[in-house]
Write a protein that holds these residues in place. Structure first.
Motif, short mmCIF file in Angstrom:
data_model
loop_
_atom_site.label_atom_id
_atom_site.label_comp_id
_atom_site.label_asym_id
_atom_site.label_seq_id
_atom_site.Cartn_x
_atom_site.Cartn_y
_atom_site.Cartn_z
N LEU A 1 0.83 -1.21 0.00
CA LEU A 1 0.00 0.00 0.00
C LEU A 1 0.86 1.25 0.00
CD1 LEU A 1 -2.70 1.34 0.00
CD2 LEU A 1 -2.75 1.22 2.48
N SER A 2 1.89 1.26 0.82
CA SER A 2 2.69 2.48 0.92
C SER A 2 3.72 2.57 -0.19
CB SER A 2 3.37 2.56 2.29
OG SER A 2 4.30 1.53 2.43
N THR A 3 4.00 1.50 -0.89
CA THR A 3 5.04 1.58 -1.92
C THR A 3 4.49 1.96 -3.29
OG1 THR A 3 4.90 -0.79 -2.23
CG2 THR A 3 6.65 0.02 -0.82
N LEU A 4 3.18 1.93 -3.46
CA LEU A 4 2.63 2.42 -4.72
C LEU A 4 2.16 3.86 -4.50
CD1 LEU A 4 0.53 -0.66 -5.88
CD2 LEU A 4 2.73 0.10 -6.74
N HIS A 5 2.31 4.69 -5.53
CA HIS A 5 1.88 6.08 -5.39
C HIS A 5 0.36 6.12 -5.30
CE1 HIS A 5 1.45 10.33 -5.91
NE2 HIS A 5 2.75 10.49 -5.98
N PRO A 6 -0.18 6.72 -4.22
CA PRO A 6 -1.63 6.63 -4.00
C PRO A 6 -2.46 7.40 -5.01
CG PRO A 6 -0.61 8.07 -2.38
CD PRO A 6 0.50 7.43 -3.14
N LEU A 7 -1.87 8.36 -5.72
CA LEU A 7 -2.66 9.25 -6.56
C LEU A 7 -2.54 8.93 -8.06
CD1 LEU A 7 -1.88 12.64 -4.82
CD2 LEU A 7 -3.62 10.96 -4.26
N TYR A 8 -1.71 7.95 -8.42
CA TYR A 8 -1.61 7.56 -9.82
C TYR A 8 -2.30 6.23 -10.04
CZ TYR A 8 2.14 11.05 -10.57
OH TYR A 8 2.86 12.20 -10.67
N ARG A 9 -2.95 6.08 -11.19
CA ARG A 9 -3.53 4.78 -11.52
C ARG A 9 -2.40 3.78 -11.69
NH1 ARG A 9 -8.82 5.85 -13.07
NH2 ARG A 9 -9.11 8.07 -13.47
N ILE A 10 -2.70 2.51 -11.36
CA ILE A 10 -1.62 1.52 -11.42
C ILE A 10 -1.09 1.40 -12.85
CG2 ILE A 10 -2.36 0.21 -9.41
CD1 ILE A 10 -3.50 -1.85 -11.36
N GLY A 11 -1.97 1.58 -13.83
CA GLY A 11 -1.53 1.53 -15.22
C GLY A 11 -0.48 2.60 -15.51
N ASP A 12 -0.74 3.83 -15.02
CA ASP A 12 0.21 4.91 -15.27
C ASP A 12 1.54 4.63 -14.59
OD1 ASP A 12 -1.63 6.22 -16.75
OD2 ASP A 12 -2.40 7.45 -15.10
N GLN A 13 1.48 4.00 -13.44
CA GLN A 13 2.73 3.69 -12.75
C GLN A 13 3.51 2.63 -13.51
OE1 GLN A 13 2.66 3.64 -8.44
NE2 GLN A 13 0.52 4.23 -8.40
N LEU A 14 2.79 1.65 -14.08
CA LEU A 14 3.46 0.62 -14.87
C LEU A 14 4.04 1.21 -16.16
CD1 LEU A 14 0.97 -2.33 -14.51
CD2 LEU A 14 3.39 -2.42 -13.97
N ILE A 15 3.22 2.03 -16.82
CA ILE A 15 3.66 2.63 -18.08
C ILE A 15 4.89 3.50 -17.84
CG2 ILE A 15 3.00 4.31 -19.85
CD1 ILE A 15 0.11 3.13 -19.56
N GLU A 16 4.88 4.22 -16.74
CA GLU A 16 6.04 5.05 -16.43
C GLU A 16 7.29 4.17 -16.27
OE1 GLU A 16 6.24 6.83 -12.56
OE2 GLU A 16 7.18 8.62 -13.39
N ALA A 17 7.12 3.06 -15.53
CA ALA A 17 8.26 2.17 -15.32
C ALA A 17 8.82 1.67 -16.65
CB ALA A 17 7.83 0.99 -14.45
N ILE A 18 7.93 1.40 -17.61
CA ILE A 18 8.39 0.91 -18.92
C ILE A 18 9.09 2.03 -19.68
CG2 ILE A 18 7.60 0.07 -21.17
CD1 ILE A 18 5.24 -1.25 -19.60
#
Lengths: 315, 317, 620
Positions: C399-416
């Motif tokens: 819970l604390s390691t994912l950014h609470p305000l970004y959709r998980i898709g955006d976080q994945l896309i950013e990582a890519i």
């Protein structure tokens, strides 16, 4: 989303009612009666009583309140006896001037404050941080009216960069450049304290956020530090900065009263102070309700902005 | 066998989305009617995963939370009013987080004195003697008494918490995850201490934990909670060795054990508490589920001997 | 108290504020006894005298009154009014806040609605309205300022009280037989006092400004009596001709408010325990490196951690969290790193990519080589390009390691897209595929979810998907299942094991659970007090532990299926890494320890199995 906005709008209704009740009760507590104030202390008792009946002041309090509220809802805020014109007209004339002044100062304080706070946090204990923190501590300690007076001395009297006071030049003014020349000093003086407060708070919020696990996650992904600070961290910090912006808007609006006095700015603040000193009750009453209602509306905007940012409160 | 603790249809519902006036937006049944019996001197282990209602149950048992329905009897006496002080002399609570259960602004002595003064009106020398006795029982040095909570490690703080609970001279201790905040090497110290204290003071324990191995190691009987209901009870040595309820089986398979291949199911999670399924809450994850399971909630019933399960299709041993 | 003062004066700015304020307060107190002109004595002959005039040090005002005298009398008044207003607002606000926060429910609801109502006014409107009722006057201005500030205090204190009322020690007090009044007075209030003091000390300056403001408008002190605000207000008309009459009171207000603010900040810092420990420092982009020498390169491991030393430097203390740790990871291998909290296992893992929070962390020695390339002290841009691309992390609490305000898709896309500049659409497609790989049902829809809308297990799957985004060679998993329930833990472990087999990943798996290590890892390293005490193939170590610590740690963990039993505990506590004993760190708790164990350095010996012990249980 639409549901949230609707809910927020509905929840403002009891607040607005509460505001009118508070204002009405405070004004009803004012010692001495308005009729005497209007007619002067040499008025005969019969005339005072007649005027009281005419103003509806012999009715029970709750009926007076509902009459007043009903009239207000129809746009009738009463007449200012001193200016001898409808209260609402006077308020609307004055309010646009205040809006220009306070709005500019608010935008300045939000933008400058957040940028300064973020830089300060990202460079904690570095030169930029120390410089910003020092300026901020002076900024939040200086009375805005004193700052305004000093600015007049330096920039208007000594350097002659800006006009001393007023909103437009008396001769040949009235266009936008003229307004901006008049606006610069009061807007700056007004925004200084709020900028300091916002910068301080942004710094604190950023420091708090930068310690969070999700910042470490972003770094572990290989996200560039610039984006970590201005994207990931600032976005999360905005959750605690935005409500403070809402409160600061109230402080900017309040500070405008002083600045309008110093710079002879024709806004509602000066109007209210004059009205209080001359006991122009209806003008005070109307002005306070009007400004408070605008402020409530502004806070709805703040809340909606907050809910756009933070999906967790959008329920 | 005398009963130390008996609950009858104890239940708790929470309102969600309270309003100033009018009914709440929704309700969550944190604990469905639970009937438990704990014999004098017994340790009943309660296991379950997060959200199963084990802490809500525990807080009701000590009077910190009024139940929505049902009754609690301690040694034959009904305690239906939520009054922690009345409960306090009979039943005490040991908290999960040992440090946050001690007021940071009080010395250990002040913390220890409170139950003795408030519940037993002890003063002066008798008070000091009793505190010394309690500290001795939990193997703590008396010079700790004048220090503040932040000066202690988790294991020491938990001993202080236990000593404070014992100060009320309770008959029953509710141990709510008493070792989960501790490191394994310290965990064993505290568990052994608890075993010694139980014999010394003739106590009855309710031991709540999510750690199956720990519960099995300390309990006489075990009750398994799932989604607010007791799904299985039985003797400690049988519950995980030959589970009757498929959920208990899943739990036992999921626990990592050296030398055993990775087990458990590959997916499946708790149902939404705001919108619970009509029948058995486990049906959607259960390999044995039938139409009956999806329609009707199974009641807790005797399967064999002293093993009980709430299942329409219990497993064979 | 002495600790508080020491902390306060360690802060130089606060000390400066205290001195300035002290001088001003002393002057204000002494004013009646100083040889000054009477403050209200007018003299038309001496109007607008400049500063340093004869007999009038600071000059005179428009009525020829002595400015110095008026300044000191005005300061006296302004200070008194400001402090009084802060005191009233603070106490009343705190009382309301404590009541609402502690009792909660309807009391809270009704009170806070009222507070919200008052806060719906920009503060000056309320102050003006109150002055309008009471009439202009200093006392009335004081009341107005105090009343206007009550809501801020009430709200702030209520928040803190709610936090305290839900702490477990309040429950404990109720179980110990305390009633509500006693709990409020002895348990809640002592914990609130520092917050109230902080709130007051940081707002006194503000209150002084506000009362001065009302006086400036002519609504506060009435002539001939003057506080600093009304002096400024009267001087305004002569601003251009006699600026000194404005500057003198204005500078005094600035001095008072600034010194109060500096002192207030100092008080806040000294009273807030988090600030006291320096915990509010923000971690830098990469861990600070300060190493004297670099050990020579050797071997051909995929990841080679070589004599790594990481320390935390807090004040004068140095915590040797990681002390000459050496580990090797081969391609496709799973290495378990096991230890209790404080053993240094997580810090070792975070040091690899420079993710240890710094300050206070510093890497003081050793090397971390990825295929021979040293990462310690590598330029930031190189480190960043390797993070997530070659070496990826999975953290503990999803819970604390994912950014609470970004959709998980955006976080994945950013990582890519951080490492692979593909189009957003292509990255989106890959993100869906990743979610599918970690078995998230209905990935095309879930990709738009926010982290809080997922369960703990699902969030950790997203964390794993993010780590896999750039097909790394190594995954460092820092207790990835500790925060999860046992049935979910089993799911995540099975998933990790399968991904590892299929993709040939090397995994460094940090845990405190022997069961997990036994099921997942090829080799295991055991840490104690910042050092590796034993390593070897998992099965061999678990079957016949060589270090007494390993043996006894395994023995004190109950294993399912063992039935009811007495556990073998290890007496004592793990060592604090800022005061490690000489010799073997485990010696004080070890039943086999001899004098030799407490002297000199014990080395890590052996080949495939290594042990750091003079008297091992089995020969390594």
């Amino acid at each position: 989303m639409g549901g949230y906005i609707l809910k927020r709008l509905l929840s403002a209704i009891p607040v607005l009612l509460g505001i009118t009740i508070i204002v009405f009760l405070i004004m009803a507590m004012i010692p001495g009666d308005p009729a005497t104030a209007i007619l002067g202390s040499y008025a005969t008792p019969e005339n005072v009583a007649r005027l009281n009946r005419f103003l509806g002041l012999d009715e029970p309090l709750w009926r007076q309140y509902f009459t007043w509220l009903g009239n207000m809802l129809q746009g009738d805020f009463g007449r200012s006896f001193r200016l001898n014109r409808p209260v609402l007209d006077e308020i609307l004339d004055r309010f646009s001037a205040t809006l220009i002044l306070a709005g500019t100062a608010f935008v300045l304080c939000a933008v400058l404050g957040i940028i300064a706070g973020t830089i300060s946090a990202a460079r904690q204990y570095g030169f930029a941080d120390k410089a910003i923190t020092s300026v901020v501590i002076i900024g939040i300690s200086v009375p805005s009216f004193f700052l305004g007076m000093m600015m007049i001395l330096l920039f208007a009297v000594k350097l002659r960069w800006f006009p001393v006071s007023g909103m437009y030049s008396i001769w040949g003014g009235g266009d936008l450049p003229d307004l901006l020349r008049h606006l610069t000093m009061p807007a700056l003086a007004l925004s200084v304290v709020a900028t300091g407060v916002v910068a301080r708070l942004s710094r604190g919020a950023m420091l708090e956020v930068l310690r969070q696990d999700f910042i470490r996650t972003a770094r572990a992904k290989g996200v560039h530090e610039r984006r970590v600070i201005w994207g990931h961290a600032l976005r999360a910090a905005m959750v605690s900065i935005i409500p403070v912006l809402g409160i600061q808007a109230g402080f900017v609006l309040s500070g405008a009263v002083y600045i309008e006095m110093v710079f002879q700015w024709p806004g509602v603040g000066r109007m209210l102070v004059d009205a209080i000193l001359t006991r122009d009750i209806l003008l005070v009453q109307g002005g306070v309700v009007f400004i408070a209602a605008c402020y409530v509306g502004f806070n709805i905007v703040v809340d909606v902005a907050q809910s756009l940012l933070d999906p967790r409160i959008r329920t | 066998m005398t009963l130390a603790l008996k609950t009858t249809d104890l239940a708790r519902t929470f309102d969600i989305g309270k309003r100033l006036i009018g009914p709440p937006r929704g309700q969550v049944h944190a604990v469905h009617p639970v009937s438990l019996e704990v014999a004098q001197g017994e340790t009943l282990g309660i296991v379950g995963e997060s959200g199963c209602g084990k802490s809500t149950l525990a807080r009701m048992l000590v009077g910190l939370l009024p139940p929505s329905a049902g009754t609690i009897e301690i040694e034959g006496r009904a305690l239906d009013r939520a009054d922690p002080a009345a409960f306090g002399r009979l039943i005490q609570y040991v908290f999960q987080d040992p440090v946050s259960s001690l007021n940071p602004r009080k010395t250990i002595r002040q913390i220890m004195e409170t139950p003795l003064r408030r519940l037993y009106g002890m003063r002066g020398r008798a008070l000091d003697a009793r505190i010394a006795e309690l500290f001795d029982a939990v193997n703590l040095r008396p010079e700790f008494l004048d220090r503040y909570p932040h000066e202690f490690s988790g294991g020491q703080a938990q001993r202080i918490g236990i000593a404070r609970a014992l100060a009320a001279s309770p008959r029953i201790l509710i141990l709510d995850e008493p070792v989960s905040a501790l490191d394994v090497s310290v965990q064993a110290q505290v568990l052994n201490l608890l075993a010694d204290l139980k014999a010394e003071f003739n106590l009855t324990y309710l031991f709540i934990s999510h750690d199956l191995a720990v519960v099995e190691a300390v309990s006489d009987r075990i009750a398994v909670l799932y989604f607010g209901s007791v799904v299985e009870t039985g003797p400690a040595e049988k519950v995980f060795a030959s589970p009757r309820h498929p959920y208990t089986k899943l739990l036992a398979d999921s626990a990592p054990v050296v030398g055993k291949p990775l087990g458990g199911a590959s997916h499946g999670e708790l149902p939404d508490p705001l919108n619970p399924p009509p029948g058995c809450a486990f049906a959607s994850r259960c390999p044995r589920a039938s139409d009956l399971c999806r329609a009707e909630v199974p009641a807790l019933r005797r399967i064999e001997g002293d093993q009980f399960a709430a299942c329409h299709h219990p497993r064979e041993p | 108290m002495s600790l508080f003062l020491r902390l306060l004066f360690r802060n130089k700015l606060a000390g400066f504020g205290a001195v300035v304020l002290g001088v001003i307060v002393v002057l204000a107190l002494l004013t009646p006894f100083l040889p000054l002109h009477p403050p209200n004595e007018t003299s038309t002959a001496n109007r607008y005298l400049r500063p340093l005039s004869d007999g009038h040090l600071l000059g005179t005002d428009h009525l020829g009154r002595d400015l110095l005298s008026r300044l000191l009398w005005g300061t006296r008044l302004s200070l008194a009014v400001g402090f009084a207003a802060a005191l009233i607002a603070g106490l009343v606000g705190a009382a309301i806040g404590v009541m609402a926060g502690y009792f909660g429910g309807r009391t809270d609801n009704v009170t806070m609605r009222g507070i919200d109502m008052l806060m719906a006014f920009p503060y000056i409107l309320l102050a003006l309205a109150i002055v309008a009722v009471l009439g202009p006057g200093l006392m009335n201005a004081l009341i107005a300022v105090a009343v206007v500030n009550i809501p801020f205090f009430a709200r702030n204190i209520r928040g803190v009280t709610v936090g305290i009322a839900h702490r477990e020690f309040i429950d404990a007090a109720r179980l110990a037989g305390m009633g509500h009044t006693r709990i409020l007075l002895t348990e809640v209030v002592p914990n609130i006092v520092p917050v109230v003091v902080i709130a007051m000390s940081t707002t006194i300056g503000w209150m002084i400004l506000e009362t001065a403001g009302l006086s400036f408008l002519g609504l506060g002190s009435q002539p001939p009596q003057a506080d600093l605000g009304s002096m400024l207000g009267e001087a305004r008309s002569a601003l251009i001709t006699s600026p000194h009459t404005s500057i003198v009171p204005g500078v005094m207000i600035l001095l008072i408010v600034m010194s109060v603010n500096l002192l207030g900040d100092g008080i806040r810092d000294a009273l807030d325990p988090r600030l006291r420990s320096g915990a509010l420092a923000r971690p830098m982009a990469a861990t600070r490196v300060d190493r004297a020498q670099v050990p020579p390169a050797k071997g051909d491991a995929l990841l080679d951690i070589d004599a790594l030393e990481t320390q935390f430097q807090v004040g004068r203390r140095t915590y040797k969290a990681v002390n000459k740790v050496s580990l090797e990871l081969k391609p496709g291998e799973c290495l378990g790193l096991i230890g209790e909290s404080g053993s240094g296992k997580s810090v070792t893992a975070l040091s690899v990519m420079g993710l240890v929070a710094s300050p206070p962390g510093v890497i003081t020695g050793g090397a971390v080589r990825l295929e021979g390339q040293d990462l310690i002290g590598a330029p930031y841009e190189l480190l960043r390009s390797l993070r997530g691309r070659r070496v990826a992390y999975i953290f503990q609490d999803p819970l604390s390691t994912l950014h609470p305000l970004y959709r998980i898709g955006d976080q994945l896309i950013e990582a890519i897209r951080v490492h692979d500049p593909v189009s957003r659409a292509a990255a989106h497609k890959r993100a869906v595929k990743l979610l599918e790989d970690v078995r998230i049902p209905n990935p095309a829809a879930r990709i738009n979810a926010f982290p809080h809308e997922l369960s703990g297990g699902m969030r950790q799957r997203v964390g794993i998907a993010m780590a896999l985004a750039n097909d790394p060679d190594i995954i460092i998993a820092d207790e990835p299942t500790t925060a999860l329930d046992v049935t979910v833990q089993a799911q995540i472990l099975a998933l990790l094991d399968e991904l590892r087999q299929r993709r040939g990943l090397a995994i460094l798996f940090i845990t405190h659970d022997f069961g997990v290590v036994g099921q997942l890892c090829d080799r295991v390293a055991v840490m104690y007090g910042g050092r590796i005490v034993e390593t070897g193939p998992t099965q061999a170590v678990l079957d016949a532990p060589a270090h007494p610590y390993t043996r006894r740690l395994i023995a004190c963990v109950p294993e399912l299926g063992g039935g009811r039993r007495i556990l073998a505990a290890i007496p004592g506590l793990p060592p604090a890494v800022d005061q490690l004993p000489e010799g073997c760190a485990f010696a004080p708790r070890c039943d086999k320890a001899q004098d030799a164990c407490r002297r000199g350095e014990v080395t890590l010996d052996g080949t495939t199995r290594k042990v750091r012990c003079l008297f091992p249980e089995v020969a390594p």
